[in-house]
Motif scaffolding. Structure first.
Motif: not given
Ligand code: FES
Ligand SMILES: [Fe+2]
Length: 340
Positions: A167-169, A172-174, A298-300
């Motif tokens: 989901g975060h891929l 968060v990362h688009g 971005q994750d940090v």
């Protein structure tokens, strides 16, 4: 002050990155905080490595370079009374008397993969319960490793969870078209997660679409190795994502990346068409690691501020976070949670 909130125990058992062999050889002796321990590391002229607690068993001096510790003929010499330790940690000489047989540093088991040095951190000091994989084949068709490091508040279980958190891929990362390939495969301390995705990038002002397959090999929470294949160029990258707890609050994330020599890209790469293969590959590797760096940054933003949810309320498109969490339990033989 205790908040009464559950948090993950900060030092799960496993193999954790210490330094590169190159750094050990150039600096002679390094000292750092690693897994809540004050450690020193060095190598002798035969290339044997030592990672040990930075406390002399004689009268307790610190052994790091700032205290005056140094390596002479491959032995670590204590700055206080000159006891000398070989790379096994054994005291093998003192200036004026035979070395006491019981004078031995508390040393950590080490492994090396393509010049990256790891040490085992066992709960209650126990020895390795499993091993790191064999080094992948290296050679002239792979570029040198590029690297990047960041330090931030976090936990290696939370950062490694990214490899199954599809989901975060997207969010968060688009990444587009994120698809799991096959199920999660788990065998003891080894976990494999495969997925495909699409990424649009702008290189030298030109928009390009990259279709990527990633295979993530997780060997405990300190060692993730990702094989990345980009289909439209036919480009292979290897990425190591190494999360190392420092002091119970901060972790250090070190990335290493290398790229298989791009002899004949399937399609021309914007701005690199006329470069020789060697230079093109080196440049592309730098681009790859800078993209990874951007992803990590971005994750940090999230990692540095999140709380651990022992019972997350998951949705159907989350990926396999549940099985991943169960896989992680083995790294906490004394229980994963503690109270803050
Ligand atoms: S404290 Fe190290 S030699 Fe005495
Ligand atoms: Fe991420």
């Amino acid at each position: 002050m205790r908040s009464g909130r559950a948090r993950l125990s900060p030092f799960p058992e496993g193999w954790y990155f210490v330094a590169t062999r190159e750094t050990l050889e150039s600096k002679k002796l390094i000292q750092r905080t690693w897994m809540g321990e004050n450690i020193v590391a060095w190598s002798d002229s035969e290339g044997r490595l030592s990672v040990a607690e930075s406390v002399c068993p004689h009268l307790g001096s610190d052994l790091g370079p700032e205290a005056g510790g140094r390596v002479v003929d491959g032995r670590l010499v204590c700055p206080f009374h000159g006891f000398e330790y070989d790379t096994t940690g054994q005291c093998v000489a003192t200036p004026n008397a035979p070395p006491p047989a019981t004078a031995r540093l508390r040393a950590f088991e080490t492994r090396e993969i393509l010049g990256l040095v790891f040490a085992w951190w066992g709960i209650g000091g126990r020895g390795p319960q499993w091993d790191l994989p064999e080094a992948p084949q290296a050679g002239a068709d792979w570029t040198a490793l590029d690297t990047w490091t960041a330090r931030f508040p976090g936990h290696p279980q939370e950062t490694t969870e990214n490899s199954v958190d599809l989901g975060h891929l997207r969010y968060v990362h688009g990444y587009d078209a994120v698809n799991r390939v096959g199920g999660l495969s788990i065998d003891g301390a080894y976990l494999r997660s495969c997925f495909d995705f699409r990424r649009t990038r702008t290189i030298a002002g030109i928009r390009s679409v990259f279709d990527v397959s990633a295979v993530t090999h997780v060997h405990g929470l300190g060692y993730s190795y990702v094989e990345v294949h980009e289909h439209s160029i036919d480009m292979d990258t290897r990425l190591w994502v190494l999360a190392t707890p420092i002091d119970g609050r901060l972790i250090e994330m070190t990335l290493f990346s290398q790229l298989r020599r791009l002899e004949r890209p399937k399609r021309p790469i914007a701005g690199m068409r006329f470069l020789p293969a060697r230079l093109r590959s080196r440049l592309m590797n730098k681009i790859m690691i800078s993209r990874q760096k951007r992803d990590v940054l971005q994750d940090v933003v999230i990692w540095g501020r999140k709380s651990y949810r022992p019972r997350p309320r998951l949705c159907a498109s989350d990926g396999e976070i549940g099985p991943y969490r169960r896989y992680c339990e083995q790294f906490y033989p004394e229980g994963a949670l503690e109270t803050e």
